[in-house]
Design a protein around this motif. Structure first.
Motif, mmCIF file in Angstrom:
data_model
loop_
_atom_site.group_PDB
_atom_site.id
_atom_site.type_symbol
_atom_site.label_atom_id
_atom_site.label_comp_id
_atom_site.label_asym_id
_atom_site.label_seq_id
_atom_site.Cartn_x
_atom_site.Cartn_y
_atom_site.Cartn_z
ATOM 1 N N PRO A 1 0.496 10.551 -2.653
ATOM 2 C CA PRO A 1 0.767 10.578 -1.018
ATOM 3 C C PRO A 1 1.351 9.093 -0.768
ATOM 4 O O PRO A 1 0.997 8.071 -0.597
ATOM 5 N N CYS A 2 2.816 9.410 -0.674
ATOM 6 C CA CYS A 2 3.465 8.165 -0.494
ATOM 7 C C CYS A 2 4.985 8.426 0.026
ATOM 8 O O CYS A 2 5.490 9.117 -0.733
ATOM 9 N N ASP A 3 5.617 7.887 0.992
ATOM 10 C CA ASP A 3 6.786 8.037 1.656
ATOM 11 C C ASP A 3 7.708 7.174 2.248
ATOM 12 O O ASP A 3 8.829 7.376 2.855
ATOM 13 N N PRO A 4 7.451 5.837 1.983
ATOM 14 C CA PRO A 4 8.154 4.689 2.595
ATOM 15 C C PRO A 4 9.814 4.697 2.076
ATOM 16 O O PRO A 4 10.569 4.349 3.045
ATOM 17 N N CYS A 5 10.058 5.439 0.904
ATOM 18 C CA CYS A 5 11.607 5.356 0.653
ATOM 19 C C CYS A 5 12.186 6.155 1.702
ATOM 20 O O CYS A 5 13.484 5.526 1.679
ATOM 21 N N GLN A 6 11.946 7.316 1.905
ATOM 22 C CA GLN A 6 12.622 8.176 2.754
ATOM 23 C C GLN A 6 12.866 7.169 4.139
ATOM 24 O O GLN A 6 14.129 7.434 4.648
ATOM 25 N N GLU A 7 12.127 6.609 4.487
ATOM 26 C CA GLU A 7 12.256 5.683 5.743
ATOM 27 C C GLU A 7 13.353 4.589 5.657
ATOM 28 O O GLU A 7 13.841 4.096 6.519
ATOM 29 N N ALA A 8 12.886 4.030 4.302
ATOM 30 C CA ALA A 8 13.669 2.848 4.214
ATOM 31 C C ALA A 8 15.208 2.731 4.150
ATOM 32 O O ALA A 8 15.852 1.908 4.430
ATOM 33 N N CYS A 9 15.768 4.061 3.531
ATOM 34 C CA CYS A 9 17.084 4.427 3.514
ATOM 35 C C CYS A 9 17.660 4.505 4.593
ATOM 36 O O CYS A 9 17.474 5.599 5.444
ATOM 37 N N PRO A 10 18.659 3.737 5.451
ATOM 38 C CA PRO A 10 19.208 3.835 6.622
ATOM 39 C C PRO A 10 20.352 4.985 6.483
ATOM 40 O O PRO A 10 20.907 5.538 7.462
ATOM 41 N N PHE B 1 0.815 -1.145 0.084
ATOM 42 C CA PHE B 1 -0.070 -0.015 0.133
ATOM 43 C C PHE B 1 0.991 1.151 0.117
ATOM 44 O O PHE B 1 2.011 1.274 0.546
ATOM 45 N N PHE B 2 0.248 2.335 -0.400
ATOM 46 C CA PHE B 2 0.928 3.705 -0.323
ATOM 47 C C PHE B 2 0.660 4.319 0.722
ATOM 48 O O PHE B 2 -0.277 3.780 1.720
ATOM 49 N N GLY B 3 1.113 5.554 1.026
ATOM 50 C CA GLY B 3 0.809 6.285 2.073
ATOM 51 C C GLY B 3 2.212 6.561 2.717
ATOM 52 O O GLY B 3 3.284 6.523 2.350
ATOM 53 N N SER B 4 1.941 6.717 4.342
ATOM 54 C CA SER B 4 2.914 7.039 5.242
ATOM 55 C C SER B 4 2.937 5.798 6.273
ATOM 56 O O SER B 4 1.938 5.010 6.071
ATOM 57 N N LYS B 5 3.950 5.563 7.163
ATOM 58 C CA LYS B 5 3.777 4.548 8.275
ATOM 59 C C LYS B 5 2.433 4.568 8.669
ATOM 60 O O LYS B 5 1.973 3.485 9.031
ATOM 61 N N GLU B 6 1.951 5.631 9.049
ATOM 62 C CA GLU B 6 0.818 5.779 9.852
ATOM 63 C C GLU B 6 -0.654 5.270 9.078
ATOM 64 O O GLU B 6 -1.372 4.910 9.730
ATOM 65 N N HIS B 7 -0.313 5.098 7.821
ATOM 66 C CA HIS B 7 -1.540 4.526 6.961
ATOM 67 C C HIS B 7 -0.871 3.115 6.495
ATOM 68 O O HIS B 7 -1.508 2.577 5.839
ATOM 69 N N LYS B 8 -0.171 2.433 7.316
ATOM 70 C CA LYS B 8 0.568 1.154 7.003
ATOM 71 C C LYS B 8 1.013 0.967 5.697
ATOM 72 O O LYS B 8 0.868 -0.125 4.990
ATOM 73 N N ALA B 9 1.849 2.069 5.181
ATOM 74 C CA ALA B 9 2.296 2.075 3.819
ATOM 75 C C ALA B 9 3.524 0.925 3.821
ATOM 76 O O ALA B 9 3.972 0.515 4.839
ATOM 77 N N LYS B 10 3.580 0.438 2.682
ATOM 78 C CA LYS B 10 4.604 -0.677 2.184
ATOM 79 C C LYS B 10 4.092 -1.949 2.831
ATOM 80 O O LYS B 10 4.953 -2.988 2.606
ATOM 81 N N ILE B 11 3.207 -2.115 3.458
ATOM 82 C CA ILE B 11 2.459 -3.402 4.060
ATOM 83 C C ILE B 11 1.366 -3.738 2.997
ATOM 84 O O ILE B 11 0.692 -3.151 2.339
ATOM 85 N N ARG B 12 1.473 -5.068 2.563
ATOM 86 C CA ARG B 12 0.445 -5.562 1.448
ATOM 87 C C ARG B 12 -0.921 -5.616 2.209
ATOM 88 O O ARG B 12 -1.197 -5.797 3.323
#
Lengths: 106, 523
Positions: free
Chosen positions: B398-407, B49-60
């Motif tokens: 509306p999507c931002d998991p990439c930002q959080e994914a990169c350590p 899914f898209f969105g941000s962490k609070e929207h459960k983004a990157k979870i199927r």
């Protein structure tokens, strides 16, 4: 036509293998999967013929809404095969109009 | 007549979320659904899914469904399955068809979350077996493990058409073409691009003239349309196919809520007129999710929470203050999802520039993939030495998991989650692949444009079987799916953290490092 292994879902959880009859012909499917899924996997796509024009119909919405996939199941007409679980020994028949007898579309 | 404090109708993402809030507030909550299993359409959504962490983004979606069911159970929601609500009557009474008998229930408040049904466009032969809804195809393959057909023509390039096309490919079907009468791709560009790079052609400004066949679809005739959607004679083209999937939008299933006599309005279908918390014009009757306006599952879940809280407040189970704080948080979260080019307020509008003022890729909209020479327009695509992320994300979604994914801080989305991700200048990519697997749009590649003067490498997301192995040789395909160069797989990462998105690295001649975007094994 069955998906052996899916890249995301892996192996599908299925019930035990059961025998059923489609227009008298013995077929195999998995218990409790929709009748329509077992038929599709076996290559059957025509579920019924319409009452007035005898047009073939098959799975359309797959969630029990459109009634295009209805068939005669164990003698009962208009059974939505996409949401009715398959059971051992079920007799599934093509529906012509409102009966299982060909030539009764009118 | 049995009594509950709260009755929720429909156990999809909105209904489940609403019931959870009601039960958490202490209400005796009953959730009714006509299906054998709860979850609505969530368990067919196998993409991230898209969105941000609070929207459960990157979870199927399928995993989000599982989480919701657990939450509902913990909260004490009583779930009634195979229970079709056939009527709503005054004083908040409902009748439920339980198969062999009818039962009646009553509650302090009722939330209707009946969702939506697929739309249909008739064409010659549309009633033939083999023509089915895209959602129906999704049900067959993702729930029941049966391929809906072998050679598929997809009608509609909205997100449903694009996502289901990709899932058809994952199930092992061939997608012959994506057709849309509109001149532009309707869904997210990234969803289109991941289909296009496998080699599926897009036909915009085209429609289906006829599905041919006697007992089943055997071929499909498509034709180009003019600006008034009339078929231009002489443009017809026949292609072999056994299946047509129709993805031309959804209709809110508002028949039941309408029985209450609540005020209705026309917004992409007939929907109940609701206030910002889902209250209809009839006190105590609420609506949430697609039944009150078609959106994504992510927003339906938040709407469900808000409406659940509103119903709890209406019936006196939570205080005004609690309601306000909790709703404020949810509303802010919902607002984030309702921004960008695909926001409800932009529906039907032709958007030519991104929020950053950059031109929107015409190639992406007309053919499903970006042109190589447009790439450097976007902040995610920079030239660097060594391995670096190339983010082919060109639309404000509306999507931002990439930002959080990169350590290592290589990727920055910015203030709003709809901003285009940028590759930060002084960062050093460690080639870990986390961003590649995290991007729900599968739009991030790790590229080394020049490894040794001869070769470059491209690391890409790969969600198909069989999974290629290191040492496999084949072709590098460009963004349109055309084979452009020889390629050899040098590494395949498939860790649990990547959640079934394998990360594949291929070596290609360096002049193709910015062109090759998919790998096809030689057979």
């Amino acid at each position: 036509m069955r998906i052996a292994k899916h890249p995301i879902l892996g192996e599908y959880e299925k019930g035990r293998k059961v025998k059923f009859y489609f227009d008298g012909k013995e077929m195999e499917g998995y218990e409790d999967e929709p009748i329509a899924a077992a038929l599709r996997a076996a290559g059957v796509t025509t579920h019924r013929h319409t009452r007035r024009n005898g047009r073939p119909r098959g799975i359309f919405c797959a969630i029990g809404r459109c009634t295009d996939c209805v068939m005669v199941v164990d003698g009962e007409i208009n059974v939505r095969t996409c949401i009715t679980p398959l059971k051992e020994g079920m007799r599934v028949q093509t529906q012509y109009g409102l009966s299982a007898k060909e030539g009764t579309e009118e | 007549m049995k009594r509950y404090d709260l009755i929720v109708i429909g156990a999809g993402p909105a209904g489940l979320s609403a019931a959870i809030e009601g039960a958490k507030a202490g209400m005796r909550t009953a959730l009714f659904d006509e299906n054998e299993k709860p979850g609505g359409q969530l368990f067919k959504q196998i993409h991230k899914f898209f969105g941000s962490k609070e929207h459960k983004a990157k979870i199927r979606g399928i995993n989000i469904g599982g989480e919701l069911l657990k939450e509902a159970e913990t909260a004490g929601v009583e779930v009634h399955l195979s229970s079709t609500v056939i009527g709503i009557y005054p004083e908040k009474c409902i009748s439920v068809n339980r198969g062999d008998h009818i039962e009646n229930y009553r509650a302090e408040a009722i939330i209707v979350a009946t969702g939506a049904a697929e739309r249909m466009i008739p064409f010659k032969g549309w009633d033939l077996p083999g023509v089915l809804g895209a959602g129906a195809a999704q049900t067959m393959m993702n729930l029941h493990g049966v391929m809906p057909g072998n050679k598929i023509v997809m009608m509609g390039t909205g997100n449903v058409g694009l996502v289901v096309s990709f899932q058809l490919l994952q199930a092992g079907c061939q997608v012959e073409a994506l057709i849309d009468a509109a001149p532009r791709v309707g869904g997210y560009g990234v969803h289109a691009a991941k289909v296009a790079r496998t080699g599926v052609p897009f036909y915009l400004s085209h429609t289906i003239v006829e599905a041919k066949g006697t007992d089943h679809v055997e071929s499909v005739v498509i034709g180009q349309v003019d600006e008034k959607f009339r078929i231009i004679p002489g443009t017809e083209k026949e292609m072999e196919a056994d299946t047509v999937c129709v993805a031309v939008g959804l209709n809110p299933m508002s028949q039941l809520v309408r029985m209450t006599g609540c005020e209705m309005k026309e917004v992409g279908g007939l929907v109940p007129a609701c206030d910002e918390y889902g209250a209809t014009s009839i006190p105590g009757i609420f609506a949430a999710g697609d039944v009150s306006g078609i959106e994504e599952a992510s927003s339906a879940m938040i709407e469900g929470h808000i409406t659940g809280l509103a119903a709890a407040k209406y019936a006196g189970w939570i205080e005004e203050d609690t309601f306000k704080t909790q709703v404020e948080e949810r509303t802010a979260s919902l607002e984030k999802l309702r921004q960008g080019m695909f926001a409800p307020q932009n529906k039907g509008k032709k958007i030519e520039k991104t929020d950053e003022g950059l031109p929107v890729s015409a190639s992406l909209l007309e053919r499903g993939y970006m042109d190589a020479n447009e790439m450097e327009t976007y902040p995610g695509v920079v030239k660097k030495e060594g391995v670096h992320p190339v983010i082919e994300c060109s639309q404000n979604i509306p999507c931002d998991p990439c930002q959080e994914a990169c350590p290592f801080g290589c990727i920055k989305v910015g203030e709003r989650i709809t901003d285009l991700p940028a590759v930060t200048e002084d960062s050093v990519c460690k080639n870990c692949g986390a961003c590649v697997a995290a991007c729900p749009g599968q739009a991030i590649f790790l590229v080394n444009e020049d490894e040794d003067g001869t070769y470059g490498t491209v690391t890409l997301p790969y969600e198909f079987l069989p999974l290629p192995q290191a040492g496999d040789r084949g072709k590098g395909l460009d963004r349109s799916g055309r084979p452009v160069c020889d390629a050899e797989v040098v590494k395949v990462q498939d860790t649990n953290a990547f959640d079934k998105t394998a990360v594949l690295t291929m070596r290609v001649p360096r002049e193709y490092a910015m062109t090759a975007r998919f790998f096809k094994k030689e057979v």
